[in-house]
Design a protein around this motif. Structure first.
Motif, PDB file in Angstrom:
ATOM      1  N   ALA A  82      22.675  -5.950  -1.756  1.00  0.00           N
ATOM      2  CA  ALA A  82      21.749  -5.638  -2.852  1.00  0.00           C
ATOM      3  C   ALA A  82      20.450  -6.419  -2.678  1.00  0.00           C
ATOM      4  CB  ALA A  82      22.406  -5.958  -4.193  1.00  0.00           C
ATOM      5  N   GLY A  83      20.579  -7.671  -2.277  1.00  0.00           N
ATOM      6  CA  GLY A  83      19.384  -8.486  -2.075  1.00  0.00           C
ATOM      7  C   GLY A  83      18.519  -7.957  -0.941  1.00  0.00           C
ATOM      8  N   ARG A  84      19.185  -7.524   0.138  1.00  0.00           N
ATOM      9  CA  ARG A  84      18.414  -7.013   1.271  1.00  0.00           C
ATOM     10  C   ARG A  84      17.721  -5.690   0.916  1.00  0.00           C
ATOM     11  NH1 ARG A  84      21.025  -6.822   6.911  1.00  0.00           N
ATOM     12  NH2 ARG A  84      18.838  -7.140   7.455  1.00  0.00           N
ATOM     13  N   LEU A  85      18.391  -4.864   0.143  1.00  0.00           N
ATOM     14  CA  LEU A  85      17.769  -3.600  -0.256  1.00  0.00           C
ATOM     15  C   LEU A  85      16.557  -3.849  -1.148  1.00  0.00           C
ATOM     16  CD1 LEU A  85      20.874  -1.316  -0.963  1.00  0.00           C
ATOM     17  CD2 LEU A  85      19.397  -1.348   1.052  1.00  0.00           C
ATOM     18  N   ARG A  86      16.690  -4.827  -2.047  1.00  0.00           N
ATOM     19  CA  ARG A  86      15.542  -5.161  -2.904  1.00  0.00           C
ATOM     20  C   ARG A  86      14.372  -5.657  -2.065  1.00  0.00           C
ATOM     21  NH1 ARG A  86      19.287  -7.373  -6.413  1.00  0.00           N
ATOM     22  NH2 ARG A  86      19.619  -6.044  -8.247  1.00  0.00           N
ATOM     23  N   GLU A  87      14.713  -6.486  -1.087  1.00  0.00           N
ATOM     24  CA  GLU A  87      13.662  -7.036  -0.232  1.00  0.00           C
ATOM     25  C   GLU A  87      12.993  -5.919   0.575  1.00  0.00           C
ATOM     26  OE1 GLU A  87      13.160 -10.070   3.554  1.00  0.00           O
ATOM     27  OE2 GLU A  87      15.117  -9.264   3.011  1.00  0.00           O
ATOM     28  N   LEU A  88      13.824  -5.000   1.064  1.00  0.00           N
ATOM     29  CA  LEU A  88      13.268  -3.884   1.836  1.00  0.00           C
ATOM     30  C   LEU A  88      12.345  -3.028   0.965  1.00  0.00           C
ATOM     31  CD1 LEU A  88      13.195  -2.304   4.497  1.00  0.00           C
ATOM     32  CD2 LEU A  88      15.272  -1.110   3.762  1.00  0.00           C
ATOM     33  N   ASN A  89      12.785  -2.726  -0.255  1.00  0.00           N
ATOM     34  CA  ASN A  89      11.925  -1.970  -1.176  1.00  0.00           C
ATOM     35  C   ASN A  89      10.588  -2.685  -1.365  1.00  0.00           C
ATOM     36  OD1 ASN A  89      13.737   0.057  -1.567  1.00  0.00           O
ATOM     37  ND2 ASN A  89      14.210  -0.432  -3.711  1.00  0.00           N
ATOM     38  N   ALA A  90      10.656  -3.985  -1.527  1.00  0.00           N
ATOM     39  CA  ALA A  90       9.433  -4.748  -1.785  1.00  0.00           C
ATOM     40  C   ALA A  90       8.515  -4.730  -0.560  1.00  0.00           C
ATOM     41  CB  ALA A  90       9.795  -6.191  -2.155  1.00  0.00           C
ATOM     42  N   ARG A  91       9.109  -4.831   0.619  1.00  0.00           N
ATOM     43  CA  ARG A  91       8.275  -4.806   1.832  1.00  0.00           C
ATOM     44  C   ARG A  91       7.634  -3.439   2.026  1.00  0.00           C
ATOM     45  NH1 ARG A  91      12.259  -6.393   6.287  1.00  0.00           N
ATOM     46  NH2 ARG A  91      10.583  -5.808   7.695  1.00  0.00           N
ATOM     47  N   LEU A  92       8.416  -2.391   1.784  1.00  0.00           N
ATOM     48  CA  LEU A  92       7.852  -1.041   1.931  1.00  0.00           C
ATOM     49  C   LEU A  92       6.711  -0.822   0.951  1.00  0.00           C
ATOM     50  CD1 LEU A  92      11.187   0.935   2.406  1.00  0.00           C
ATOM     51  CD2 LEU A  92       9.302   0.823   4.052  1.00  0.00           C
ATOM     52  N   ALA A  93       6.902  -1.291  -0.263  1.00  0.00           N
ATOM     53  CA  ALA A  93       5.848  -1.129  -1.269  1.00  0.00           C
ATOM     54  C   ALA A  93       4.616  -1.938  -0.873  1.00  0.00           C
ATOM     55  CB  ALA A  93       6.361  -1.541  -2.646  1.00  0.00           C
ATOM     56  N   ALA A  94       4.825  -3.161  -0.368  1.00  0.00           N
ATOM     57  CA  ALA A  94       3.690  -4.000  -0.003  1.00  0.00           C
ATOM     58  C   ALA A  94       2.938  -3.423   1.195  1.00  0.00           C
ATOM     59  CB  ALA A  94       4.180  -5.417   0.312  1.00  0.00           C
ATOM     60  N   ALA A  95       3.672  -2.747   2.079  1.00  0.00           N
ATOM     61  CA  ALA A  95       3.033  -2.178   3.269  1.00  0.00           C
ATOM     62  C   ALA A  95       2.251  -0.913   2.956  1.00  0.00           C
ATOM     63  CB  ALA A  95       4.098  -1.879   4.332  1.00  0.00           C
ATOM     64  N   HIS A  96       2.470  -0.365   1.779  1.00  0.00           N
ATOM     65  CA  HIS A  96       1.787   0.873   1.395  1.00  0.00           C
ATOM     66  C   HIS A  96       1.123   0.703   0.041  1.00  0.00           C
ATOM     67  CE1 HIS A  96       4.839   2.176   4.354  1.00  0.00           C
ATOM     68  NE2 HIS A  96       3.903   3.010   4.723  1.00  0.00           N
ATOM     69  N   PRO A  97       0.054  -0.073  -0.005  1.00  0.00           N
ATOM     70  CA  PRO A  97      -0.610  -0.328  -1.289  1.00  0.00           C
ATOM     71  C   PRO A  97      -1.238   0.953  -1.839  1.00  0.00           C
ATOM     72  CG  PRO A  97      -1.922  -1.159   0.527  1.00  0.00           C
ATOM     73  CD  PRO A  97      -0.626  -0.707   1.112  1.00  0.00           C
ATOM     74  N   LEU A  98      -1.370   0.966  -3.144  1.00  0.00           N
ATOM     75  CA  LEU A  98      -1.985   2.117  -3.806  1.00  0.00           C
ATOM     76  C   LEU A  98      -3.498   2.089  -3.555  1.00  0.00           C
ATOM     77  CD1 LEU A  98      -1.096   4.439  -5.697  1.00  0.00           C
ATOM     78  CD2 LEU A  98      -1.835   3.009  -7.599  1.00  0.00           C
ATOM     79  N   ALA A 116      -6.461  14.998 -10.343  1.00  0.00           N
ATOM     80  CA  ALA A 116      -7.393  13.986  -9.828  1.00  0.00           C
ATOM     81  C   ALA A 116      -6.835  12.583 -10.056  1.00  0.00           C
ATOM     82  CB  ALA A 116      -8.756  14.152 -10.493  1.00  0.00           C
ATOM     83  N   ALA A 117      -6.195  12.402 -11.206  1.00  0.00           N
ATOM     84  CA  ALA A 117      -5.635  11.081 -11.511  1.00  0.00           C
ATOM     85  C   ALA A 117      -4.465  10.741 -10.595  1.00  0.00           C
ATOM     86  CB  ALA A 117      -5.197  11.037 -12.979  1.00  0.00           C
ATOM     87  N   LEU A 118      -3.834  11.763 -10.031  1.00  0.00           N
ATOM     88  CA  LEU A 118      -2.685  11.533  -9.150  1.00  0.00           C
ATOM     89  C   LEU A 118      -3.100  11.232  -7.714  1.00  0.00           C
ATOM     90  CD1 LEU A 118      -0.304  14.414 -10.322  1.00  0.00           C
ATOM     91  CD2 LEU A 118       0.086  11.957 -10.614  1.00  0.00           C
ATOM     92  N   VAL A 119      -4.389  11.413  -7.416  1.00  0.00           N
ATOM     93  CA  VAL A 119      -4.818  11.310  -6.016  1.00  0.00           C
ATOM     94  C   VAL A 119      -4.444   9.981  -5.342  1.00  0.00           C
ATOM     95  CG1 VAL A 119      -6.888  11.129  -4.558  1.00  0.00           C
ATOM     96  CG2 VAL A 119      -6.567  13.122  -6.034  1.00  0.00           C
ATOM     97  N   PRO A 120      -4.626   8.830  -6.007  1.00  0.00           N
ATOM     98  CA  PRO A 120      -4.229   7.593  -5.328  1.00  0.00           C
ATOM     99  C   PRO A 120      -2.753   7.595  -4.906  1.00  0.00           C
ATOM    100  CG  PRO A 120      -5.627   7.080  -7.201  1.00  0.00           C
ATOM    101  CD  PRO A 120      -5.322   8.557  -7.284  1.00  0.00           C
ATOM    102  N   ARG A 121      -1.874   8.070  -5.776  1.00  0.00           N
ATOM    103  CA  ARG A 121      -0.456   8.104  -5.399  1.00  0.00           C
ATOM    104  C   ARG A 121      -0.206   9.117  -4.298  1.00  0.00           C
ATOM    105  NH1 ARG A 121       2.933   9.335 -10.414  1.00  0.00           N
ATOM    106  NH2 ARG A 121       4.678   8.919  -9.025  1.00  0.00           N
ATOM    107  N   LEU A 122      -0.885  10.250  -4.378  1.00  0.00           N
ATOM    108  CA  LEU A 122      -0.717  11.255  -3.330  1.00  0.00           C
ATOM    109  C   LEU A 122      -1.183  10.720  -1.978  1.00  0.00           C
ATOM    110  CD1 LEU A 122      -1.970  14.379  -5.307  1.00  0.00           C
ATOM    111  CD2 LEU A 122       0.388  13.933  -4.594  1.00  0.00           C
ATOM    112  N   ARG A 123      -2.278   9.973  -1.989  1.00  0.00           N
ATOM    113  CA  ARG A 123      -2.782   9.399  -0.727  1.00  0.00           C
ATOM    114  C   ARG A 123      -1.792   8.382  -0.170  1.00  0.00           C
ATOM    115  NH1 ARG A 123      -8.403   6.862  -1.411  1.00  0.00           N
ATOM    116  NH2 ARG A 123      -8.411   6.952   0.862  1.00  0.00           N
TER     117      ARG A 123
END
Lengths: 166, 264
Positions: free
Chosen positions: B40-56, A10-17
């Protein structure tokens, strides 16, 4: 034991989503994948090896659920890649891609256009922050394959970014 | 120190994959290599954009269907939980037949997010003359026994992709893990849109393993069916395919041979 695992899942659900959304290109489909993955995981808790990483196990189950989905889509004659692209469709904004090249929607759309194997590896490394070794275990391929898929995915995304800037 | 940094070394550095010694080595060489530094800078930037586009997603915003799946009782391998499903998870409905050879998670899936339809659980629908009017009339009330008759006829005789007069369309033919021929099918237009899986019994007849209401299906008063989203129905069907060990779709020639030989 099983109740503890259930709580941990259940705690992993946010990452899984997050992962399933990145993989499928759709929040709704992603949640359906996570639901299926949770049902499958809870039915096979006895197959989880204690001492191994539960998140890797769950990512693998979620990814397999998505592959099942793709397989069924193909068997129905649908074009799965188009489905994914459609999910991020922005009603013609793509024609003006230069204007939104830095937007997050563009990032998602470009990611959705990658082949599934590259997309899975990129999501697990760049978004989920997993190690190459973990990603190799989740996707069932050697580490060298993880690295080459990752490199191809990044080359493609950087190339798109260059085309927009040019 | 003359060797050029490989792109994969730079990526491994950016991704934190290198041990301390190897990382120090890459850092030293990056200092002398502007192109590598730029990558290296572009890869870091790409990682950051991908992470920002997929928030938790917020942990407090658990979708009800996922919460229900997690809250379901542990699988017991029996069909006794059938009646509990209707209240567990709004929005997702499918009816599973529970066969002994299927993995134990199916009963749990029922409790988690699906409503079992016991009429299906008890039924192997024998091929027979299609009762079209009856099927059309009863389809909205989950009248699967009569629907099954028309269904079995369509499954027995029609190539995949062909729509029967009773609005049944076999979609694809495959074999399960035991080698038994199975078919996915859809119903509609004109009757409640459903998607399902049925397998051919060796002695004749079709065993319906799963049937899911697609979006906009009629909801009968007894609550046996609720509308499921298209994606939800798909996932339920996929779960069944997974459970029975469905193989790849058969080639049209192989399907034609089975149709011609009475599924021998």
């Amino acid at each position: 034991m099983q109740d503890e695992l259930r709580t941990e899942i259940a705690a992993l659900v946010p990452r899984l989503r997050r992962f399933a959304r990145a993989l499928s290109g759709s929040a709704e489909l992603g949640d359906d994948i996570v639901q299926t993955a949770c049902v499958k995981a809870l039915s096979r808790l006895d197959q989880f090896a204690p001492g191994t990483r539960l998140d890797s196990w769950m990512f693998r189950i979620a990814r397999n659920a998505f592959l099942d989905h793709l397989r069924l889509s193909r068997s129905r004659g649908e074009r799965a890649a188009d489905d994914v692209l459609e999910a991020w469709s922005d009603g013609g904004l793509g024609a003006r891609r230069a204007e939104d090249s830095l937007t997050l929607a563009a990032v998602r759309r470009e990611m959705a256009a990658l082949p599934e194997d590259q997309r899975a590896v990129l999501a697990l490394v760049a978004i989920e922050g997993l190690s190459y070794r973990e990603v190799a275990e989740i996707t069932g391929v050697p580490i060298g394959t993880v690295m080459s898929r990752l490199a191809r995915a990044r080359r493609r995304l950087l190339q798109l970014s260059d085309e927009v800037s040019a | 120190m003359t060797r050029r940094l490989a792109d994969q070394e730079i990526a491994a550095h950016v991704d934190g994959e290198l041990d301390a010694a190897a990382d120090a080595d890459v850092r030293a060489r990056l200092a002398d290599d502007p192109a590598a530094r730029a990558l290296a800078g572009r890869l870091r930037e790409l990682n950051a954009r991908l992470a920002a586009a997929h928030p938790l997603p917020d942990a407090g915003e658990m979708p009800p269907a996922i919460a229900a799946a997690l809250a379901a009782p542990a699988p017991v391998g029996a069909a006794a939980t059938a009646g509990d499903g209707a209240d567990a998870a709004p929005g997702r409905v499918v009816a599973f037949r529970q066969a002994a050879r299927q993995p134990a998670w199916l009963p749990m899936a029922a409790a988690a997010s699906v409503a079992l339809l016991l009429g299906v659980a008890s039924g192997t629908f024998l091929a027979g003359p299609a009762d079209r009017a009856d099927q059309a009339a009863e389809s909205a009330a989950g009248g699967l026994a009569s629907a099954g008759t028309a269904l079995a006829a369509a499954l027995e005789t029609l190539p995949s992709g062909t729509l029967s007069a009773d609005a049944v369309r076999p979609v694809v033919t495959f074999r399960d893990a035991t080698g038994r021929p199975c078919r996915e099918f859809e119903t509609g237009p004109g009757v409640a849109p459903r998607v399902g899986i049925a397998c051919r019994e060796p002695r004749g007849g079709w065993e319906v393993l799963a049937i899911a209401a697609m979006a906009d299906a009629a909801v009968p008063a007894d609550g046996a069916f609720r509308p499921a989203s298209g994606a939800g129905a798909d996932m339920a069907i996929e779960a069944t395919l997974d459970a029975i060990g469905a193989g790849d779709p058969l080639a049209p020639e192989e399907e034609a041979r089975l149709l011609a030989s009475g599924w021998r």
